[in-house]
Design a protein around this motif. Sequence first.
Motif, short mmCIF file in Angstrom:
data_model
loop_
_atom_site.label_atom_id
_atom_site.label_comp_id
_atom_site.label_asym_id
_atom_site.label_seq_id
_atom_site.Cartn_x
_atom_site.Cartn_y
_atom_site.Cartn_z
N GLU A 179 0.84 -1.19 0.00
CA GLU A 179 0.00 0.00 0.00
C GLU A 179 0.88 1.24 0.00
O GLU A 179 1.89 1.32 0.67
CB GLU A 179 -0.90 0.00 1.23
N GLY A 180 0.47 2.22 -0.78
CA GLY A 180 1.21 3.46 -0.87
C GLY A 180 2.29 3.46 -1.94
O GLY A 180 2.91 4.49 -2.18
N ASP A 181 2.55 2.31 -2.58
CA ASP A 181 3.59 2.25 -3.60
C ASP A 181 3.04 2.53 -4.99
O ASP A 181 3.82 2.72 -5.92
CB ASP A 181 4.24 0.85 -3.61
N PHE A 182 1.72 2.54 -5.14
CA PHE A 182 1.15 2.62 -6.47
C PHE A 182 1.52 3.94 -7.15
O PHE A 182 1.95 3.96 -8.31
CB PHE A 182 -0.36 2.48 -6.40
N LEU A 183 1.37 5.06 -6.43
CA LEU A 183 1.67 6.35 -7.04
C LEU A 183 3.15 6.50 -7.35
O LEU A 183 3.52 7.10 -8.37
CB LEU A 183 1.22 7.48 -6.11
N GLU A 184 4.00 5.94 -6.50
CA GLU A 184 5.43 6.05 -6.73
C GLU A 184 5.86 5.22 -7.93
O GLU A 184 6.84 5.56 -8.60
CB GLU A 184 6.20 5.59 -5.49
N GLN A 185 5.18 4.13 -8.19
CA GLN A 185 5.56 3.25 -9.28
C GLN A 185 4.83 3.56 -10.57
O GLN A 185 5.05 2.90 -11.58
CB GLN A 185 5.29 1.79 -8.90
N THR A 186 3.97 4.55 -10.58
CA THR A 186 3.22 4.92 -11.76
C THR A 186 3.94 6.04 -12.49
O THR A 186 4.26 7.06 -11.89
CB THR A 186 1.80 5.39 -11.39
N VAL A 187 4.21 5.85 -13.76
CA VAL A 187 4.89 6.84 -14.58
C VAL A 187 3.88 7.47 -15.52
O VAL A 187 3.14 6.77 -16.21
CB VAL A 187 6.03 6.19 -15.39
N ALA A 188 3.82 8.78 -15.51
CA ALA A 188 2.89 9.49 -16.37
C ALA A 188 3.29 9.33 -17.83
O ALA A 188 4.48 9.37 -18.17
CB ALA A 188 2.85 10.98 -16.01
N GLY A 189 2.31 9.11 -18.68
CA GLY A 189 2.59 8.95 -20.09
C GLY A 189 3.02 10.27 -20.72
O GLY A 189 2.48 11.33 -20.41
N GLU A 190 3.98 10.20 -21.63
CA GLU A 190 4.49 11.40 -22.30
C GLU A 190 3.59 11.76 -23.47
O GLU A 190 3.25 10.91 -24.29
CB GLU A 190 5.91 11.15 -22.79
N ALA A 191 3.20 13.03 -23.53
CA ALA A 191 2.31 13.49 -24.59
C ALA A 191 3.04 13.48 -25.92
O ALA A 191 4.18 13.92 -26.03
CB ALA A 191 1.80 14.89 -24.28
N SER A 192 2.36 12.97 -26.94
CA SER A 192 2.96 12.94 -28.26
C SER A 192 2.76 14.27 -28.97
O SER A 192 1.95 15.11 -28.56
CB SER A 192 2.35 11.81 -29.09
N LEU A 193 3.51 14.47 -30.05
CA LEU A 193 3.37 15.71 -30.82
C LEU A 193 1.98 15.82 -31.43
O LEU A 193 1.38 16.90 -31.42
CB LEU A 193 4.45 15.74 -31.91
N HIS A 194 1.44 14.73 -31.93
CA HIS A 194 0.12 14.77 -32.54
C HIS A 194 -0.95 15.14 -31.52
O HIS A 194 -1.86 15.93 -31.81
CB HIS A 194 -0.20 13.43 -33.19
N ASP A 195 -0.86 14.57 -30.31
CA ASP A 195 -1.83 14.92 -29.27
C ASP A 195 -1.71 16.38 -28.88
O ASP A 195 -2.72 17.06 -28.62
CB ASP A 195 -1.62 14.03 -28.05
N HIS A 196 -0.49 16.87 -28.80
CA HIS A 196 -0.26 18.27 -28.42
C HIS A 196 -0.86 19.21 -29.46
O HIS A 196 -1.50 20.22 -29.12
CB HIS A 196 1.24 18.51 -28.29
N LEU A 197 -0.70 18.88 -30.74
CA LEU A 197 -1.27 19.72 -31.80
C LEU A 197 -2.79 19.58 -31.85
O LEU A 197 -3.49 20.57 -32.12
CB LEU A 197 -0.66 19.34 -33.15
N ALA A 198 -3.31 18.38 -31.61
CA ALA A 198 -4.76 18.18 -31.65
C ALA A 198 -5.45 18.98 -30.54
O ALA A 198 -6.55 19.51 -30.75
CB ALA A 198 -5.08 16.69 -31.52
N ASP A 199 -4.84 19.05 -29.37
CA ASP A 199 -5.43 19.85 -28.29
C ASP A 199 -5.50 21.33 -28.66
O ASP A 199 -6.49 22.01 -28.35
CB ASP A 199 -4.60 19.68 -27.02
N GLN A 200 -4.48 21.83 -29.33
CA GLN A 200 -4.51 23.23 -29.75
C GLN A 200 -5.49 23.45 -30.89
O GLN A 200 -6.13 24.51 -30.97
CB GLN A 200 -3.10 23.66 -30.19
N LEU A 201 -5.63 22.43 -31.76
CA LEU A 201 -6.59 22.55 -32.86
C LEU A 201 -8.01 22.65 -32.33
O LEU A 201 -8.83 23.42 -32.86
CB LEU A 201 -6.44 21.34 -33.79
N ALA A 202 -8.32 21.91 -31.30
CA ALA A 202 -9.68 21.94 -30.75
C ALA A 202 -10.04 23.31 -30.20
O ALA A 202 -11.22 23.71 -30.23
CB ALA A 202 -9.81 20.89 -29.65
#
Length: 532
Positions: free
Chosen positions: A161-184
């Motif tokens: 217990e308590g290790d889940f957040l420490e062992q979770t790595v945030a996914g890196e945003a791709s270039l396409h996702d970054h551009l799609a967010d700005q397009l919206a």
Amino acid sequence: MALFPKLELRQSQSLVMTPQLMQAIKLLQMSNVDLTAYVEAELERNPLLERTGDTGEDRGGEDGGQEDRGGDFDPAGDSEAVPGDLVEVTRGEDVAAISDSLDTDFDNVYDAETPTTGPAASRDAGGDASGESGGNTGGDIGGAPGGWSTVRGDRRSGDGEGDFLEQTVAGEASLHDHLADQLAMAVSDPTRRLIGRHLIDLVDENGYLSEPPAETAERLGVPLADIEAVLATLQTFDPPGVCARDLADCLAIQLRERDRYDPAMQALVENLELLARRDLAALRKVCGVDDEDLIDMIAEIRRLDPKPGQAFGSEPVQPVVPDVFVRPRPDGTWHVELNSDTLPRVLLDQSYYATVSGGARSDTDRAYLSDCLQQANWLIRSLDQRARTILKVATEIIRQQDAFLAKGVRYLRPLNLRTVADAIQMHESTVSRVTANKFMATPRGIFELKYFFTAAIAATEGGEAHSAEAVRHRIKDLIDAEAADAILSDDAIVGILRGQGIDIARRTVAKYREWLKIPSSVQRRREKRAGL
């Protein structure tokens, strides 16, 4: 002459490539990554193979401590025999990570339209292989042989217990996702939003469009003006320079954002080929500026990003993990040992085989168990033979290149596969397979084993031949030390090297200079005069 049948018994010798021999050859030329993947597949396929733990408490019970395979190289004698009959080394953490320095020279900027991938690890003959261990809240840091640090995560007890957040790595945003967010947020019209989404899908990893707008308009069946309008909107997105058609367009977008795209700068961007050739006189004429303004404009170009898309979603560079460690001993000799973290640890589960073989009833079951037993034994023997062979070849390489480790790359000796093969009484093909995709960590850096095999360049007075790599290093040192008013031509470099006892031709100097990506003397003279 009468013909009649008869029986004869003849004895002959022949080399047969059995499946076991093919497996041993295949394992010998594998890198540590490929070997790990292969053994993992065998562990899933063969129920008699067992992966042992990091603590050495396996079901065999008595083989856990055998992890150090090494030999001391003494210039006056032979290396020690390799102890043990079974390879029991575990796949571990990365030992060293080598980061490549980014070259800011304009050659790299101009070549951005045809990017190349660099090596995972740079060979720095003058580098320092020692390092210091820093703090780590996740585990202990222990010094590895030769000064390299090995990071090991701690094994936490409890229910986790308590290790889940420490062992979770945030996914890196791709270039396409970054551009799609700005397009919206930037485009509300549904049609133009669909066009924008399609254009975003055409952006490559460097941030450039992979298809001309005219072809996109023809395929989508929309007017070219609509494509150009949406593209103009996309080119205002972050990062600056994204969605460009080519390198000149990418630089122009970034200059417009900085309000630096005046007529003179536009002329410079439209004539990048002149800048790549360092033809400053032609650039001054095209841009209509003096020397001082031209230097400022070139400096402005250098501060731009020729590959804006690589900041998003790029694949992480995998660090090179050495297969062999070489470290000095107090008496001046060298200690050579295998990196135990690059090899998987497997054992044959004899007790499980005895249990299941006693319950086998059909011939098919017994044949299957016999095949699994044979394959497991051959895999363990092949791993052991692979480790012994790598260590034997590496020890002989260190024997041959002792001066390189002690004094530097200038003393790298010419070496070929036959020399090493004859010294260790193996075939050249075996040495070639061993040196493929294997790396050695030395006090002067991490090198591929093939790095130590270089061609020989004859001496002028019949002395000892010089290594081609050492000669390239000397050429680079000569060019780096040249003054602005004394640029060395290829002929001048030939004269200096011959004065140092190296018999080399002018075309060889030119070939080595191009291999080092050093421009010609004319281009270097222009750079020195312009202060580039």
